[in-house]
Design an enzyme around this catalytic site. Structure first.
Site, PDB file in Angstrom:
ATOM      1  N   LYS A   1      63.405 -82.571  23.463  1.00 23.60           N
ATOM      2  CA  LYS A   1      62.751 -82.995  24.711  1.00 23.60           C
ATOM      3  C   LYS A   1      62.380 -84.463  24.527  1.00 23.60           C
ATOM      4  CE  LYS A   1      58.540 -82.146  27.447  1.00 23.60           C
ATOM      5  NZ  LYS A   1      57.318 -81.317  27.486  1.00 23.60           N
TER       6      LYS A   1
ATOM      7  N   ASP B   1      54.935 -82.119  35.365  1.00 24.91           N
ATOM      8  CA  ASP B   1      53.881 -81.538  34.532  1.00 24.91           C
ATOM      9  C   ASP B   1      53.088 -80.517  35.327  1.00 24.91           C
ATOM     10  OD1 ASP B   1      54.494 -82.817  32.233  1.00 24.91           O
ATOM     11  OD2 ASP B   1      52.855 -84.271  32.304  1.00 24.91           O
TER      12      ASP B   1
ATOM     13  N   ASP C   1      60.728 -87.628  25.818  1.00 20.24           N
ATOM     14  CA  ASP C   1      59.682 -87.945  26.787  1.00 20.24           C
ATOM     15  C   ASP C   1      59.523 -89.460  26.920  1.00 20.24           C
ATOM     16  OD1 ASP C   1      57.598 -87.494  28.545  1.00 20.24           O
ATOM     17  OD2 ASP C   1      56.496 -86.163  27.209  1.00 20.24           O
TER      18      ASP C   1
HETATM   19  C1  GLA Z   1      53.974 -85.601  28.841  1.00 20.98           C
HETATM   20  C2  GLA Z   1      54.927 -84.483  29.170  1.00 20.98           C
HETATM   21  C3  GLA Z   1      54.311 -83.163  28.775  1.00 20.98           C
HETATM   22  C4  GLA Z   1      53.978 -83.168  27.318  1.00 20.98           C
HETATM   23  C5  GLA Z   1      53.082 -84.351  27.001  1.00 20.98           C
HETATM   24  C6  GLA Z   1      52.876 -84.504  25.513  1.00 20.98           C
HETATM   25  O1  GLA Z   1      52.853 -85.551  29.649  1.00 20.98           O
HETATM   26  O2  GLA Z   1      55.275 -84.516  30.514  1.00 20.98           O
HETATM   27  O3  GLA Z   1      55.191 -82.106  29.074  1.00 20.98           O
HETATM   28  O4  GLA Z   1      55.167 -83.232  26.578  1.00 20.98           O
HETATM   29  O5  GLA Z   1      53.625 -85.564  27.474  1.00 20.98           O
HETATM   30  O6  GLA Z   1      52.101 -85.587  25.206  1.00 20.98           O
END
Ligand code: GLA
Length: 750
Positions: free
Chosen positions: A475, A547, A477
């Site tokens: 994942k 989120d 980010d």
């Molecule tokens: C972001 C992502 C979440 C999570 C956090 C971790 O907000 O969108 O899904 O992975 O970071 O810090």
């Protein structure tokens, strides 16, 4: 041949199965004009449409009263020569002048579709696509501009990109290079765009064309949660299923600009491309610049068909991952289960319980590396924190594999916390303007990925992690926007190249990652869906859509996201209640039904669930295996207004062969009518002549109101109806005496 050229009339005709696009070369100046885009027409010559406006033709005739171009629909409008509408190309030459004009030189028509160097783009085999390259020139600047159009054989799609080559001896600066423009006669159009915020991505807006520009844009360094790089121009009467729609979507993951302008001579122009704000590109003698690709989709059957065409295009011609046509493992992500508070024991406990429920992969989210016990430190130090994970990731992944589960990992490679070893060693690696305080967002800075040594430095750390643990999913980010744009790697006259070079750097590393680890399932994320765009889909088959995992909020978010992007690309998880973003309590069934229409997973602490809830997860994971192929490969039909659901929301997916359909209905509020409780839904997209059986109807039995049922009487009967009846008469949904309940209906052709 889908692209033809009439030598005598100097007209290009580009045909897709249901649309025609026409370009004319006018006047002795060889201006490249836009003649038509719309429903397929057989005619080859439309130059008559210019007759009433010929007086306003761009002209160099002295004393002509209308020497400006305000009336002329142009294929690729340029700045400074009498077109005062929004334009696509603006340069600065060695003398500081900005004017530029295009005149036709030559063209090439060929089968297939070339790649765009360093940029993502749709791809096609020779048989699927035909390409037109229109070479144009500004003779004064000695600048060569190629307009490239690719026409798809089986989809109503035309892609457009631009190449600018400097053939002069001195450098020029590109100040604006958009990817394309569309022109319409009249103002009788509406504009659809998607906007939002963190946890509220892709909200649907529809406004009319007016005398002001309607702009959708991002200058945040990424595509953003605030605006999505898409626009649709719709005939005023267009709805979900009727009317003309022109969709535009930019295959790019950085700053973008799109505008639709009703102009004073009553035409409408839409342009889209890289945002010109804080953009400049030095083009040395002999250099070329390639614009990102802009996708045009034409639909004569409303927004619904536009969506289905985008989905087909992206599934067949954009997403490259080996997972695109496969079932993705059902994952549980530990973020909302533990946040930063975990150790290897907790993770193994979570994996063990998840396995029992039919979940197939544990994803370890933020907090496994460096000193990352909280979000103000550690980003940039991609070394496992053995205080939290004893034995490291190699051991953890093998322990998780021993449970029969796969292991996935979160990274945020573009970022650095000032409180990190990376920053302490290389403070100049962060994007910054010397002497100006840096804006910290989530206590982090953005690394300067325009510089190769910075990219290499981070990537070698990540590769080392992946080389030493069995990581089958990543994942990726990206949790902040770009500010104080300055790079130590660029001279003063190229500082404004940083944002685009940053995006090119991101693409380079994404490419390296998937080349070095071709079997990796890769999901992108940017605080949710802030980088949900076709550029990312070229590298990653799925993106975390938001989120906000609240099932009711997700209806809108997923509806907006899937306006252009296939359902299988939207990461969608069942999370805990009360929901961490909204506080709302929704039934687990509802959460599971909404998440089923995405790339399905979980994001909660399964060890804390009751046996009954765990049994439900078992059912839901089994259901995913049963229905995922239809969701992944089928056609999406929006049945109610899912963009603005009030009391309920309904949508369905129909398999390509029309043998199966899956329908979801969410009753947001229990609102009885005066006589009947239940709501009748008319299906879409079925074969009218086939008979369908309702094989499964999942609904909230506890609260269902079954009309007129006598005590103990069984009202359930297996319905068999023609596609025609299902689409024209419809079926009843069960009314539930509770808010936030959901139903799922599976129909199969008999
Ligand atoms: C972001 C992502 C979440 C999570 C956090 C971790 O907000 O969108 O899904 O992975 O970071 O810090």
């Amino acid at each position: 041949m889908p692209i033809t050229f009439d030598k005598e009339k100097k007209i290009f005709k580009l045909d897709t199965p249901n649309s025609t696009y026409m370009i004319g070369i006018l006047d002795k100046e060889h201006f490249i004009t836009h003649l038509y885009y719309g429903k397929y027409i057989p005619d080859r010559d439309l130059s008559y449409i210019f007759a009433p406006i010929s007086d306003a033709m761009p002209s160099k005739r002295e004393g002509h009263r209308a020497a400006f171009m305000d009336n002329i629909p142009l294929e690729y409008p340029t700045f400074g020569i009498g077109d005062f509408r929004d334009h696509c190309l603006e340069i600065e030459d060695a003398n500081g002048h900005h004017a530029c004009s295009l005149s036709y030189e030559s063209h090439r028509i060929y089968h297939g579709k070339p790649k765009i160097p360093s940029l993502p783009a749709t791809f096609a085999e020779e048989k699927d696509c035909t390409t037109l390259e229109l070479s144009c020139k500004d003779h004064i600047l000695n600048l060569n501009i190629v307009l490239r159009y690719s026409v798809y054989e089986d989809l109503d799609v035309i892609s457009k990109s631009v190449i600018v080559a400097n053939q002069a001896v001195t450098p020029i600066y590109l100040k604006r290079i958009l990817s394309g423009s569309l022109e319409f006669f009249g103002w009788d159009y509406d504009i659809v765009t998607l906007h939002g915020s963190w946890a509220k991505e892709c909200q649907f807006y529809r406004v009319p064309v007016t005398a002001n520009k309607v702009i959708t844009e991002s200058i945040r360094g990424e595509t953003s949660a605030q605006s999505s790089p898409m626009m649709a121009i719709l005939s005023k009467d267009a709805t979900e299923d009727y009317g003309e729609v022109y969709g535009m979507n930019l295959v790019y993951s950085g700053n973008f600009y799109g505008s639709v302008e009703g102009y004073h001579t009553l035409g409408t122009r839409a342009v889209m491309g890289i945002h010109p704000s804080n953009f400049s590109w030095k083009l040395n003698s002999g250099d070329s610049f390639y614009s990102p690709e802009l996708i045009y989709v034409y639909s004569a059957e409303g927004l619904g068909q536009m969506t289905r065409t985008f989905h087909d295009l992206y599934r067949k011609h954009l997403i490259r991952s080996p997972y695109k046509d496969k079932e993705r493992p059902i994952l549980v992500n530990n973020w909302e289960a533990t946040y930063f508070d975990f150790d290897e024991k907790k993770l193994l406990e979570l994996a063990r319980e998840a396995k029992k429920c039919g979940i197939e992969m544990l994803v370890l989210d933020d907090g496994w590396f460096g000193e990352r016990t909280i979000d103000d430190r550690g980003l940039g130090d991609w070394i496992v924190n053995e205080k939290k994970i004893k034995g490291g990731l190699g051991k953890l992944s093998s322990d998780i594999n021993a449970l029969g589960m796969k292991f996935g990992l979160w990274i945020e490679p573009e970022m650095v916390n000032p409180n990190s070893n990376l920053f302490r060693t290389h403070p100049d690696w962060a994007i910054q303007i010397p002497g100006r305080p840096c804006t910290l967002s989530r206590t982090q800075l953005v690394l300067d990925w325009s510089r190769k040594e910075v990219r290499d430095g981070v990537y070698s750390q990540i590769k080392n992690v992946l080389d030493h643990a069995n990581v089958e999913y990543i994942k990726w980010d990206m949790n902040r926007h770009l500010t104080e744009l300055g790079s130590f790697g660029l001279p003063a006259d190229q500082q404004q190249e940083l944002s685009h070079r940053y995006v090119l750097g991101v693409y380079e590393i994404m490419n390296r990652l998937i080349s070095d680890f071709p079997n990796l399932l890769y999901e992108n994320c940017s605080s949710g869906g802030a980088r949900f765009d076709p550029g990312v889909l070229y590298y990653s088959p799925q993106i975390w859509a938001s989120d906000d995992s609240d099932a009711i909020e997700r209806i809108r978010i997923q509806a907006g996201t899937s306006l252009c992007y296939p359902l299988s690309t939207m990461g969608a998880h069942v999370s805990a209640v009360p929901n961490h973003q909204t506080g709302r309590i929704t039934p687990m069934e509802t959460r599971a039904i909404v998440a089923l229409f995405g790339s399905f997973g979980y994001e909660l602490d399964i060890t804390k669930l009751s046996d009954q809830e765990k049994a439900m997860i078992q059912e839901h994971t089994a259901r995913y295996h049963k229905y995922h192929p239809i969701v992944r490969d089928g056609d999406l039909y929006r049945i109610s207004d899912v963009f603005h659901p009030a009391d309920d929301a309904c949508w369905s997916v129909v398999s390509k062969d029309k043998k199966e359909a899956l329908l979801a209905y969410v009753q947001i509020h229990s609102r009885p009518g005066s006589q009947i409780f239940s709501k009748k839904i008319r299906l879409k997209g079925l074969d009218p002549n086939a008979l369908y059986e309702i094989v499964e109807h999942i609904y909230d039995q506890e609260h269902a109101h079954i009309p007129y049922a006598a005590e103990g009487e069984e009202m359930e009967e297996k319905l068999v109806l023609s596609g025609a009846a299902l689409m024209n008469v419809g079926i009843w949904m069960k009314h539930s005496f509770a808010d936030y309940t959901a139903q799922l209906i599976y129909l199969r052709k008999i």
